[in-house]
Scaffold this motif. Structure first.
Motif, PDB file in Angstrom:
ATOM      1  N   ASP A   1       0.875  -1.233   0.131  1.00 40.83           N
ATOM      2  CA  ASP A   1      -0.119   0.064   0.100  1.00 40.83           C
ATOM      3  C   ASP A   1       0.785   1.460   0.044  1.00 40.83           C
ATOM      4  OD1 ASP A   1      -1.847   1.731   0.477  1.00 40.83           O
ATOM      5  OD2 ASP A   1      -2.912   1.192   2.384  1.00 40.83           O
ATOM      6  N   ALA A   2       0.566   2.077  -0.927  1.00 44.38           N
ATOM      7  CA  ALA A   2       1.578   3.166  -0.975  1.00 44.38           C
ATOM      8  C   ALA A   2       0.617   4.561  -0.266  1.00 44.38           C
ATOM      9  CB  ALA A   2       1.937   3.773  -2.397  1.00 44.38           C
ATOM     10  N   LEU A   3      -0.511   4.350   0.117  1.00 48.44           N
ATOM     11  CA  LEU A   3      -1.300   5.465   0.496  1.00 48.44           C
ATOM     12  C   LEU A   3      -0.942   5.880   2.138  1.00 48.44           C
ATOM     13  CD1 LEU A   3      -4.676   4.534  -1.143  1.00 48.44           C
ATOM     14  CD2 LEU A   3      -2.838   6.019  -2.094  1.00 48.44           C
ATOM     15  N   ILE A   4       0.261   6.485   1.955  1.00 46.98           N
ATOM     16  CA  ILE A   4       0.730   6.891   3.538  1.00 46.98           C
ATOM     17  C   ILE A   4      -0.259   8.132   4.120  1.00 46.98           C
ATOM     18  CG2 ILE A   4       2.801   7.719   4.744  1.00 46.98           C
ATOM     19  CD1 ILE A   4       2.972   4.949   3.490  1.00 46.98           C
ATOM     20  N   SER A   5      -0.988   7.890   5.138  1.00 53.06           N
ATOM     21  CA  SER A   5      -1.669   8.987   5.537  1.00 53.06           C
ATOM     22  C   SER A   5      -0.978   9.805   6.827  1.00 53.06           C
ATOM     23  CB  SER A   5      -2.949   8.458   6.450  1.00 53.06           C
ATOM     24  OG  SER A   5      -2.506   7.771   7.707  1.00 53.06           O
ATOM     25  N   PRO A   6      -1.062  11.071   7.225  1.00 52.64           N
ATOM     26  CA  PRO A   6      -0.639  11.654   8.323  1.00 52.64           C
ATOM     27  C   PRO A   6      -0.944  10.808   9.557  1.00 52.64           C
ATOM     28  CG  PRO A   6      -2.126  13.137   7.155  1.00 52.64           C
ATOM     29  CD  PRO A   6      -2.353  11.751   6.375  1.00 52.64           C
ATOM     30  N   ARG A   7      -0.288  11.235  10.666  1.00 49.45           N
ATOM     31  CA  ARG A   7      -0.722  10.543  11.957  1.00 49.45           C
ATOM     32  C   ARG A   7      -2.083  11.128  12.260  1.00 49.45           C
ATOM     33  NH1 ARG A   7       5.299  11.292  13.586  1.00 49.45           N
ATOM     34  NH2 ARG A   7       5.905   9.127  12.453  1.00 49.45           N
ATOM     35  N   LEU A   8      -2.783  10.375  13.289  1.00 51.23           N
ATOM     36  CA  LEU A   8      -3.974  10.608  13.478  1.00 51.23           C
ATOM     37  C   LEU A   8      -4.076  11.844  14.341  1.00 51.23           C
ATOM     38  CD1 LEU A   8      -5.184   7.024  14.566  1.00 51.23           C
ATOM     39  CD2 LEU A   8      -5.547   8.134  12.378  1.00 51.23           C
ATOM     40  N   ASP A   9      -3.146  12.352  14.730  1.00 49.65           N
ATOM     41  CA  ASP A   9      -3.073  13.806  15.735  1.00 49.65           C
ATOM     42  C   ASP A   9      -3.090  14.789  14.563  1.00 49.65           C
ATOM     43  OD1 ASP A   9      -0.337  13.619  14.938  1.00 49.65           O
ATOM     44  OD2 ASP A   9       0.338  13.667  16.981  1.00 49.65           O
ATOM     45  N   GLY A  10      -2.873  14.480  13.247  1.00 46.81           N
ATOM     46  CA  GLY A  10      -2.709  15.496  12.161  1.00 46.81           C
ATOM     47  C   GLY A  10      -1.198  15.585  11.799  1.00 46.81           C
ATOM     48  N   ASN A  11      -0.314  15.273  12.526  1.00 50.46           N
ATOM     49  CA  ASN A  11       0.953  15.396  12.292  1.00 50.46           C
ATOM     50  C   ASN A  11       1.378  14.697  10.820  1.00 50.46           C
ATOM     51  OD1 ASN A  11       3.887  14.884  12.031  1.00 50.46           O
ATOM     52  ND2 ASN A  11       4.229  14.767  14.306  1.00 50.46           N
ATOM     53  N   LEU A  12       2.100  15.656   9.964  1.00 45.96           N
ATOM     54  CA  LEU A  12       2.464  15.244   8.698  1.00 45.96           C
ATOM     55  C   LEU A  12       3.692  14.557   8.303  1.00 45.96           C
ATOM     56  CD1 LEU A  12       1.128  18.705   7.138  1.00 45.96           C
ATOM     57  CD2 LEU A  12      -0.199  16.292   7.329  1.00 45.96           C
ATOM     58  N   ALA A  13       4.462  14.202   9.499  1.00 41.74           N
ATOM     59  CA  ALA A  13       5.648  13.901   9.328  1.00 41.74           C
ATOM     60  C   ALA A  13       5.676  12.462   8.336  1.00 41.74           C
ATOM     61  CB  ALA A  13       6.230  13.476  10.689  1.00 41.74           C
ATOM     62  N   PRO A  14       4.786  11.579   8.537  1.00 42.05           N
ATOM     63  CA  PRO A  14       4.813  10.301   7.432  1.00 42.05           C
ATOM     64  C   PRO A  14       4.984  10.525   6.065  1.00 42.05           C
ATOM     65  CG  PRO A  14       3.474   9.966   9.354  1.00 42.05           C
ATOM     66  CD  PRO A  14       3.805  11.384   9.592  1.00 42.05           C
ATOM     67  N   LEU A  15       4.309  11.931   5.940  1.00 42.33           N
ATOM     68  CA  LEU A  15       4.196  11.990   4.052  1.00 42.33           C
ATOM     69  C   LEU A  15       5.587  12.315   3.368  1.00 42.33           C
ATOM     70  CD1 LEU A  15       1.189  14.537   4.178  1.00 42.33           C
ATOM     71  CD2 LEU A  15       1.135  12.097   4.773  1.00 42.33           C
TER      72      LEU A  15
END
Lengths: 102, 376
Positions: free
Chosen positions: B204-218
């Motif tokens: 799966d390539a659809l990386i989401s932000p963390r559940l608190d809205g942190n965009l670090a994974p993007l």
């Protein structure tokens, strides 16, 4: 030996490896242990099948189960005779029921 | 009288009837429980909130008895499929007790795990009650790549050992990965490994932000053109997209905001016993330490979740919707609003659509590539 080759005096009980679930008015048999291949399978039974299943308590023989079904459902005895043996044979082949020694 | 759900016309008739009744009565047939948010790994792309990740060890968790009581309530309400997820579920020392309890209620349990913590006790439990499915995340085919993602030295070897152990015992194993900039160069090697093991593999390539809205994974997202290129060499995905595109676009497209099963037949309960329609859906919550599951599930708030509005204007009649990974919860995490679609998903949807529209050409390229590989 198949069920048909047996007599109506045979007694069956539901395997402890199977859980009976009632969801959305459907009776579903869920294998939870035993044969690994069975873990990916589900079995559903119809209303008459569910009544027979509930009566397979390790005490009643097939003849008395048949009599109870005739009393409860509007079924022809000849037809039920064929159906009940086929049903039990299917259950036995899928290891869902075990024969109780007399 | 008896119908084996694996076989034939009677089974299909049953499934049609059963699905229709389950949908109509809004039975919570499929659930996910996050036994813990703790994890022994520290993956760069993990969606668990930053605060939770920092304070994992301090967070209060439900007791064994509390989870068992909840599982009883799920079964009573009609749950048939339950996912055990985390965090890392096997960190719970009472995993076997909770898992066995669910099995004994006639629930089919799938476990998401990193595979690094399998013990003799866990294997004995699975031997007694084989899981419906075990899905292990494999983040790379080499220790260097895998551990760059997990941040834990030695974790690759433990994961591999776990995979071999599960396979050796014959349990229903599936492998998967999140496709990241850090591991995309090893995708083919992971696919080959799974194929050699005789185990299904998905990515799966659809990386989401963390559940608190942190965009670090993007920042670890693989560029969409690279995703499309990888997918164009994946026969299973191409066929799946082709079928989805044809089938769903042949129907009248729903204009509802949520078109998945969330809140309809799907539920999620997090490690603090908060019930949600899905782990990714914000706002609709109920604390199950204070409320009964069925009471919460059939409350007006949860019923009305499905009636809360329409899809974003640009998504309403979009023919890419079956392909893009459309999810208003994902949108909210990334853009701050369920009404503002993710540009990333939109681009992926467009490239997948092109792949489907050029299906003949895509398959011809794939055939050529497979022939070349065979010769090698």
């Amino acid at each position: 030996m198949t069920v048909k080759e047996n007599t109506a005096d045979k007694i069956w009980r539901v395997s402890e490896n199977v859980i009976t679930r009632k969801i959305a008015d459907e009776t579903i048999l869920v294998p939870i242990s035993g044969n690994l291949a069975n873990m990916q399978r589900l079995f559903s039974i119809n209303e008459v099948g569910a009544a027979i299943w509930a009566l397979m308590d390790g005490e009643k023989n097939v003849r008395s189960i048949k009599q109870a079904i005739i009393k409860e459902f509007d079924v022809q005895e000849d037809q039920l005779d064929d159906d009940i043996y086929a049903f039990i044979e299917n259950l036995r082949q899928s290891a869902l029921v075990l024969e109780v020694s007399a | 009288m008896l119908c084996d759900q694996d076989q034939g016309r009677v089974a299909r008739a049953f499934l049609k009837r059963f699905s229709s009744k389950v949908l109509k009565a809004r039975i919570p047939l499929i659930g996910g429980i996050e036994l813990t948010s703790r994890c022994n790994l520290n993956c760069v792309h993990c969606y668990v909130s930053s605060d939770d990740r920092k304070n994992r060890k301090k967070q209060p968790e439900l007791s064994t008895r509390q989870w068992m009581d909840l599982i009883d309530q799920f079964a009573e309400a009609g749950c048939l499929y339950l996912l055990f997820t985390g965090g890392e579920t096997l960190l719970r020392t009472d995993f076997s007790e909770i898992y066995t309890h669910a099995c004994q209620k006639g629930i089919l349990v799938t476990i998401f795990t990193n595979g690094t913590l399998l013990s003799e006790t866990i294997i004995d439990t699975f031997n007694a009650y084989p899981p419906h499915c075990l899905e292990i995340s494999l983040y790379g085919r080499t220790a260097g790549t895998y551990e760059k993602i997990t941040g834990v030295p030695g974790s690759f070897e433990k994961c591999m050992r776990g995979i071999y152990q599960i396979k050796e015992h014959g349990f229903n194993l599936k492998l998967k990965t999140m496709l990241l900039t850090l591991n995309s160069h090893e995708l083919e090697d992971m696919q080959l490994f799974a194929s050699d093991m005789g185990v299904p593999f998905r990515y799966d390539a659809l990386i989401s932000p963390r559940l608190d809205g942190n965009l670090a994974p993007l920042k670890y997202r693989v560029p969409v053109n690279v995703v499309a290129e990888k997918e164009s060499f994946d026969r299973q995905k191409i066929n799946q997209y082709g079928v989805l595109y044809e089938r769903i676009n042949a129907l009248t497209m729903s204009e509802d905001l949520y078109v998945c099963g969330a809140g309809q037949n799907l539920f999620h309960v997090d490690s603090a016993a908060i019930l949600k329609p899905c782990f990714m859906v914000p706002g609709i919550e109920c604390d199950l330490t204070k409320n009964n599951f069925s009471g919460a599930w059939y409350s007006k708030r949860f019923i009305d979740f499905r009636k809360q509005g329409e899809a974003p204007q640009s998504c309403k009649a979009c023919d890419k919707k079956p392909l893009c990974g459309y999810c208003p919860g994902f949108f909210k995490l990334e853009t701050g609003s369920e009404q503002i679609p993710s540009a990333f998903l939109c681009e992926i949807g467009e490239l997948r659509k092109q792949m489907v529209l050029n299906l003949k050409e895509t398959k011809s390229v794939l055939n050529q590539r497979e022939k070349i590989n065979d010769k090698r």
